[in-house]
Write a protein that holds these residues in place. Structure first.
Motif, PDB file in Angstrom:
ATOM      1  N   THR A 142     -27.256  -5.257   2.374  1.00  0.00           N
ATOM      2  CA  THR A 142     -28.105  -6.417   2.100  1.00  0.00           C
ATOM      3  C   THR A 142     -28.143  -7.292   3.351  1.00  0.00           C
ATOM      4  N   LYS A 143     -29.354  -7.600   3.792  1.00  0.00           N
ATOM      5  CA  LYS A 143     -29.514  -8.458   4.970  1.00  0.00           C
ATOM      6  C   LYS A 143     -30.596  -9.497   4.697  1.00  0.00           C
ATOM      7  N   SER A 144     -30.690 -10.462   5.588  1.00  0.00           N
ATOM      8  CA  SER A 144     -31.762 -11.451   5.450  1.00  0.00           C
ATOM      9  C   SER A 144     -33.096 -10.781   5.784  1.00  0.00           C
ATOM     10  N   ASN A 173     -31.027  -1.596  12.125  1.00  0.00           N
ATOM     11  CA  ASN A 173     -30.347  -2.217  11.000  1.00  0.00           C
ATOM     12  C   ASN A 173     -29.428  -1.328  10.186  1.00  0.00           C
ATOM     13  N   ILE A 174     -29.470  -0.021  10.377  1.00  0.00           N
ATOM     14  CA  ILE A 174     -28.739   0.831   9.429  1.00  0.00           C
ATOM     15  C   ILE A 174     -28.022   1.981  10.157  1.00  0.00           C
ATOM     16  N   ASN A 175     -27.624   1.704  11.417  1.00  0.00           N
ATOM     17  CA  ASN A 175     -26.825   2.690  12.159  1.00  0.00           C
ATOM     18  C   ASN A 175     -25.560   3.051  11.403  1.00  0.00           C
ATOM     19  N   VAL A 176     -25.000   2.082  10.678  1.00  0.00           N
ATOM     20  CA  VAL A 176     -23.771   2.343   9.919  1.00  0.00           C
ATOM     21  C   VAL A 176     -23.923   3.546   8.978  1.00  0.00           C
ATOM     22  N   SER A 177     -25.099   3.719   8.413  1.00  0.00           N
ATOM     23  CA  SER A 177     -25.279   4.814   7.442  1.00  0.00           C
ATOM     24  C   SER A 177     -25.125   6.172   8.135  1.00  0.00           C
ATOM     25  N   ILE A 202     -24.271  -7.629   4.557  1.00  0.00           N
ATOM     26  CA  ILE A 202     -23.321  -7.132   3.556  1.00  0.00           C
ATOM     27  C   ILE A 202     -23.470  -5.619   3.420  1.00  0.00           C
ATOM     28  N   HIS A 203     -22.344  -4.919   3.542  1.00  0.00           N
ATOM     29  CA  HIS A 203     -22.354  -3.460   3.355  1.00  0.00           C
ATOM     30  C   HIS A 203     -21.388  -3.109   2.235  1.00  0.00           C
ATOM     31  N   GLU A 204     -21.939  -2.527   1.152  1.00  0.00           N
ATOM     32  CA  GLU A 204     -21.100  -2.045   0.050  1.00  0.00           C
ATOM     33  C   GLU A 204     -21.121  -0.522   0.098  1.00  0.00           C
ATOM     34  N   PRO A 227     -29.191 -11.771  14.688  1.00  0.00           N
ATOM     35  CA  PRO A 227     -28.732 -11.842  13.297  1.00  0.00           C
ATOM     36  C   PRO A 227     -28.656 -10.476  12.618  1.00  0.00           C
ATOM     37  N   ALA A 228     -29.400  -9.493  13.117  1.00  0.00           N
ATOM     38  CA  ALA A 228     -29.373  -8.151  12.506  1.00  0.00           C
ATOM     39  C   ALA A 228     -28.066  -7.434  12.803  1.00  0.00           C
ATOM     40  N   THR A 229     -27.398  -7.835  13.860  1.00  0.00           N
ATOM     41  CA  THR A 229     -26.161  -7.163  14.281  1.00  0.00           C
ATOM     42  C   THR A 229     -24.954  -8.000  13.878  1.00  0.00           C
ATOM     43  N   SER A 230     -24.054  -7.396  13.110  1.00  0.00           N
ATOM     44  CA  SER A 230     -22.833  -8.105  12.704  1.00  0.00           C
ATOM     45  C   SER A 230     -21.909  -8.286  13.912  1.00  0.00           C
ATOM     46  N   TYR A 231     -21.219  -9.423  13.923  1.00  0.00           N
ATOM     47  CA  TYR A 231     -20.259  -9.681  15.009  1.00  0.00           C
ATOM     48  C   TYR A 231     -19.185  -8.588  15.042  1.00  0.00           C
TER      49      TYR A 231
END
Ligand SMILES: NC(=O)C1=CN([C@@H]2O[C@H](COP(=O)(O)OP(=O)(O)OC[C@H]3O[C@@H](n4cnc5c(N)ncnc54)[C@H](O)[C@@H]3O)[C@@H](O)[C@H]2O)C=CC1
Ligand SMILES: O=C([O-])CC(=O)C(=O)O
Length: 252
Positions: A142-144, A173-177, A202-204, A227-231
């Protein structure tokens, strides 16, 4: 001291260059030369406007914090020039043929490719999927709307489906996936939500398998300049670099 060449001098690049602990950034390259020049002013690292000059500079590891396009364009050359590579825009590795080429060139050149944990915690544990059955993995992000470049006034499902399809639509936005899919060697289902009431990333993660079940939720503060990239994504690169040559290896 590990010598780093930084490919990408935006938000993450700046955090890496201004928190040099256990490594030294000696060269910086960006398609926007003013970004490389401003990091050079901050750190004293040499700015390059020509990629071919950058990769012949004297560093051991190239840290990519640029884009999927940059990984596609430069990763093979970086490894062929004898550098190890840290890839943050890991979505580039969703393409099977490209990933296999890159890994085989790394093997030939005896170089290593590091994928940081990025914007989630626990990526390393998901490698158990390589040795033990995993039934399902779901990533609910979930992102803004601003981060997703959307204009919605209520919580809206921006994408539902496979990670390798989501990354094509949302490459920033979704490299984590894709990192989760690579670690686990399992397909990852993604739900990507744009929520105007949310100002965090937020990543669940929901995993079921032979080990049992996992639910994890991380509520990431956005990083200062994007803002798209988490610290946390920048912190994960810093901790990877700090530990890269440590004799004590922690984590799966
Ligand atoms: N693996 C993960 O969990 C995460 C990965 N990321 C990814 O990390 C990367 C860096 O993020 P930020 O620093 O926030 O992005 P940013 O947009 O603030 O900075 C990127 C920099 O790289 C440069 N760049 C982009 N494409 C280039 C190319 N083809 N050649 C040379 N320079 C290029 C840009 O000019 C910019 O200065 C992005 O691809 C982002 O999607 C971000 C968050 C989490
Ligand atoms: O930083 C985040 O929360 C996730 C992100 O952008 C990505 O995976 O590309």
């Amino acid at each position: 001291m590990v010598r780093i060449g930084l490919l990408g001098c935006g938000n993450v690049g700046k955090i890496i260059a201004t928190h040099q602990e256990g490594f030294q950034v000696v060269g910086v390259f960006d398609q926007l030369h003013e970004h490389a020049a401003s990091l050079s002013e901050l750190t004293g690292a040499k700015p390059y406007s020509d990629f071919n000059e950058f990769i012949t500079a004297d560093f051991d590891i190239c840290v990519e914090a640029a884009s999927i396009v940059a990984v596609r364009a430069y990763a093979l050359k970086i490894i062929e020039h004898g550098k190890d590579l840290v890839i943050l825009s890991v979505g580039a590795l969703a393409d099977d043929a490209f990933r296999e080429d890159l890994i085989s060139v790394a093997k030939e050149n005896r170089k290593r490719i590091h994928i940081p944990s990025g914007a989630i915690m626990g990526l390393d544990n998901l490698k158990i999927g390589q040795i033990s059955h995993i039934e399902s993995i779901l990533l609910r992000t979930t992102k803004s709307p601003e981060s997703l470049k959307m204009n919605v006034s209520t919580r809206t499902l921006a994408f539902k489906g496979k990670a390798k399809d989501c990354i094509k639509l949302f490459p920033k936005n979704i490299n984590v996936s894709v990192a989760i899919a690579l670690a686990s060697t399992h397909e990852v289902q993604v739900e990507l939500w744009a929520d105007p009431d949310v100002d965090k990333n937020i990543h669940e993660i929901f995993v079921k398998g032979e080990f049992g079940e996992l639910y994890s939720k991380i509520t990431n503060l956005p990083s200062p300049d994007n803002p798209a990239t988490s610290y946390l994504a920048a912190l994960s690169v810093l901790s990877l670099l700090k530990n890269i040559n440590s004799p004590l290896v922690i984590g799966a």
